[in-house]
Write an enzyme that holds these catalytic residues in place. Structure first.
Site, PDB file in Angstrom:
ATOM      1  N   ARG A  98     -23.004 -45.365  55.825  1.00  0.00           N
ATOM      2  CA  ARG A  98     -24.309 -45.690  56.408  1.00  0.00           C
ATOM      3  C   ARG A  98     -25.216 -44.465  56.301  1.00  0.00           C
ATOM      4  NH1 ARG A  98     -20.360 -47.630  60.167  1.00  0.00           N
ATOM      5  NH2 ARG A  98     -20.372 -49.911  60.389  1.00  0.00           N
ATOM      6  N   HIS A 155     -19.319 -43.206  72.768  1.00  0.00           N
ATOM      7  CA  HIS A 155     -18.481 -42.088  72.324  1.00  0.00           C
ATOM      8  C   HIS A 155     -17.246 -41.940  73.197  1.00  0.00           C
ATOM      9  CE1 HIS A 155     -20.297 -40.296  68.874  1.00  0.00           C
ATOM     10  NE2 HIS A 155     -21.475 -40.198  69.447  1.00  0.00           N
ATOM     11  N   GLU A 176     -26.697 -60.283  53.817  1.00  0.00           N
ATOM     12  CA  GLU A 176     -26.866 -60.272  55.270  1.00  0.00           C
ATOM     13  C   GLU A 176     -27.719 -61.423  55.780  1.00  0.00           C
ATOM     14  OE1 GLU A 176     -27.426 -55.836  56.610  1.00  0.00           O
ATOM     15  OE2 GLU A 176     -28.226 -56.084  54.576  1.00  0.00           O
ATOM     16  N   ARG A 228     -27.160 -60.986  68.933  1.00  0.00           N
ATOM     17  CA  ARG A 228     -25.804 -60.640  69.358  1.00  0.00           C
ATOM     18  C   ARG A 228     -25.782 -59.669  70.533  1.00  0.00           C
ATOM     19  NH1 ARG A 228     -24.314 -55.988  65.562  1.00  0.00           N
ATOM     20  NH2 ARG A 228     -26.082 -55.797  64.180  1.00  0.00           N
ATOM     21  N   CYS A 265     -18.018 -55.840  54.913  1.00  0.00           N
ATOM     22  CA  CYS A 265     -18.083 -54.546  55.601  1.00  0.00           C
ATOM     23  C   CYS A 265     -18.539 -54.669  57.047  1.00  0.00           C
ATOM     24  CB  CYS A 265     -18.985 -53.564  54.847  1.00  0.00           C
ATOM     25  SG  CYS A 265     -20.714 -54.082  54.739  1.00  0.00           S
ATOM     26  N   ASN A 270     -22.137 -58.970  60.513  1.00  0.00           N
ATOM     27  CA  ASN A 270     -22.857 -58.842  61.782  1.00  0.00           C
ATOM     28  C   ASN A 270     -24.215 -59.542  61.701  1.00  0.00           C
ATOM     29  OD1 ASN A 270     -20.680 -57.221  62.272  1.00  0.00           O
ATOM     30  ND2 ASN A 270     -21.824 -55.331  62.540  1.00  0.00           N
ATOM     31  N   ASP A 271     -25.020 -59.134  60.717  1.00  0.00           N
ATOM     32  CA  ASP A 271     -26.350 -59.740  60.580  1.00  0.00           C
ATOM     33  C   ASP A 271     -26.269 -61.161  60.040  1.00  0.00           C
ATOM     34  OD1 ASP A 271     -28.224 -58.029  61.653  1.00  0.00           O
ATOM     35  OD2 ASP A 271     -28.378 -56.799  59.849  1.00  0.00           O
ATOM     36  N   ARG A 283     -24.700 -46.993  51.123  1.00  0.00           N
ATOM     37  CA  ARG A 283     -25.813 -47.914  51.358  1.00  0.00           C
ATOM     38  C   ARG A 283     -27.097 -47.111  51.472  1.00  0.00           C
ATOM     39  NH1 ARG A 283     -25.408 -51.508  56.649  1.00  0.00           N
ATOM     40  NH2 ARG A 283     -25.935 -49.540  57.671  1.00  0.00           N
TER      41      ARG A 283
END
Length: 547
Positions: free
Chosen positions: A295, A188, A429, A463, A500, A452-453, A330
């Site tokens: 998400r 954050h 993914e 990762r 995405c 990413n996946d 999603r």
């Protein structure tokens, strides 16, 4: 001397060092006899901490807007969290330890749980737990840290770590940038730094031992490089870069209202990724017209129990109504790396290959249908796309669609309106999904590639494992060939395809993606204008893919 860290907030800062000293505070650890009195001390500390956080919320609201001020609402929720409360009270009652020690132990357990997760955003929530723990312990012991608001001259702040409460108290007039030993791009503090447009570099090991208060440094928040006591030539060069960076950011603002169109007239959708309705303010401020990834799991992770149908409906409705273009939500992507304690999902040997996402939803149908009902009810307020995550087989997408249709029939039978224009899609993914994307394309209206996946599974690289992080690379030929295969299969079936994952905002890949024929890129809100600028400079007729 040049050091390397992780660039967390772009921009160049030049100045002298201010080192945030760590307290030589020793946590009091002792047994208590009056446990009820100690529990009361804990509850009183929670009340005082909540009042402090309300003050910080108001300050953040004024300085960085509602979207980012929400973190201090989240901190209030964390302080009120029943898990934290029960663990602290359990340590006081069962082990007879003092409240400050109990808070330290309980928060360490919860923080470790977040750090074990795969999602970088969720990993960084451990810092939020430590932040509220520090606040509670400070109240219980009377040992509070000096506020960074006391800095009264231009400096670059150096710290072991910075919590959101530290960052929001910084005076932007004097804090030119900051460097931390710990933390990541999704903390954050890093997010706030980007919002406040303060250059930041994180993850610089042993930085506190390599600087003193007399040091002058340059930080490049994009590359993560730090120049200690630079030469005159380096100062001249980086001052010019600093001015160039200021001009670049001003020019990006001029792109608001312009089209995401290439030199040869090809238009690409650029949408935004969000985690909650509160993120919409930032999306609109950065001129995105649609949401490429909502998400929804964050609605589940903010409470102590499953969110009700009504709570989900209101959240989805708010986002759909706010956006001019399509909103893709999603469905619940939880399990494995994203724990929901109230679901009692058992620990697994390898959670990334385990009981997660669509596998959980197809198993826990009653829970899944609550979400589907909320989504379908909200669909009448705009353009909705429903996206199923972690699909690996044709059977999974067919079963998910069947449940969606069953839920729709039930709502209509109850006299509840449902849009007839909902797009149904799925994420790509896994290599399995990519390899059978020609078959899967017959079942859906769109694909969204989660790079990413897909990268992680294709290259068999965790990762988050620092030892092999160099192998995690979306530019890898194997990953790019799978993406190209998915695009070709999608277009052959007449459906559109987007990206995405983090790679969608990687402007060094934008030309490659456009050459493949990608229709949509969904990125974090602050990346929208930079990706737009990149697209406007590309002539797709001249792209020569080498895959």
């Amino acid at each position: 001397m040049i050091l390397d860290g992780i660039g967390a907030s772009s921009g160049v800062a030049i100045g002298k060092v201010f080192i945030k000293q760590q307290n030589d505070f020793v946590l009091p650890t002792h047994k208590v006899t009056d446990t009820e009195a100690e529990i009361k001390r804990f509850n009183d500390a929670k009340e005082e901490a909540t009042l402090e956080l309300k003050v910080l919320y108001e300050k953040a609201l004024e300085e960085v807007g509602e979207e980012h001020a929400q973190i201090f609402d989240v901190h209030q929720m964390l302080i009120a969290d029943l898990d934290l409360h029960d663990q602290v009270v359990g340590i006081i009652t069962d082990e007879k330890y003092n409240a400050a020690y109990a808070v330290s132990e309980a928060s360490a357990i919860i923080a470790a749980m977040f750090e074990s997760m795969d999602d970088p955003y969720l990993q960084e929530r451990a810092a939020d737990i430590r932040d509220i723990s520090k606040r509670l312990i400070g109240i219980l012991t009377g040992e509070k840290e000096v506020s960074l608001a006391d800095i009264n001259e231009p400096v670059i702040l150096i710290a072991k770590d910075l919590f959101p409460s530290d960052t929001i108290q910084m005076n932007k007039q004097y804090v030119l940038g900051f460097i931390t030993e710990d933390g990541g791009k999704m903390s954050h503090s890093a997010i706030l730094a980007r919002t406040m447009q303060i250059p930041a570099v994180v993850g610089v090991k042993n930085i506190l031992t390599k600087l003193d208060k007399n040091s002058t440094i340059i930080i490049d928040g994009k590359s993560g490089k730090i120049y200690i006591n630079p030469t005159d030539e380096e100062l001249v060069y980086w001052k010019a870069k600093q001015e160039e960076d200021r001009n670049y950011k001003q020019k990006l603002q001029s792109l608001k209202g312009t089209a995401n169109k290439t030199v040869d007239g090809i238009e690409i959708e650029i949408n935004a990724n969000i985690g909650s309705p509160e993120d919409i303010e930032g999306v609109l401020a950065n001129d995105a017209k649609g949401i490429g990834l909502f998400r929804s799991e964050f609605l589940y992770m903010d409470g102590h129990a499953l969110p009700t149908e009504e709570a989900q409906y209101e959240a989805y409705k708010k986002v759909i109504e706010a956006m001019e273009d399509r909103v893709i939500i999603r469905t619940l992507d939880v399990g494995g790396d994203k724990e929901l304690h109230y679901l009692n999902i058992p620990k697994e040997e390898n959670p990334f290959l385990g009981y997660r996402a669509i596998r959980v939803c197809l198993d826990q149908v009653d829970m899944f249908k609550v979400q589907l009902r909320a989504l379908l009810r909200a669909s009448v307020y705009g353009k909705l796309g429903i996206m199923f995550p972690m699909i690996a087989t044709v059977e999974e997408i067919k079963e998910a669609k069947a449940l969606l249709e069953e839920t729709k029939r039930e709502l209509l039978a109850e006299g509840i309106a449902v849009s007839e224009d909902i797009e149904v899609g799925m994420m790509i993914e896994t290599p399995a999904a990519a390899l059978i994307s020609d078959v899967l394309a017959q079942e859906v209206d769109f694909f969204s590639i989660g790079t990413n996946d897909l990268t992680q599974y294709t290259l068999a690289v965790d990762r988050m494992n620092a030892k092999i992080a160099h192998l995690y690379n979306t530019h890898n030929l194997a990953v790019l060939r799978l993406i190209k295969m998915v695009v070709d299969n999608a277009h052959a079936a007449g459906i559109w395809v987007g990206i995405c994952g983090e790679a969608a905002a990687d402007t060094t890949l934008t030309e490659t993606f456009l050459g493949m024929g990608i229709d949509e890129l969904s990125v974090s809100a602050p990346s929208v204008l930079e990706v737009r600028k990149t697209i406007q400079q590309i002539d797709t007729s001249k792209i020569q893919l080498k895959l």
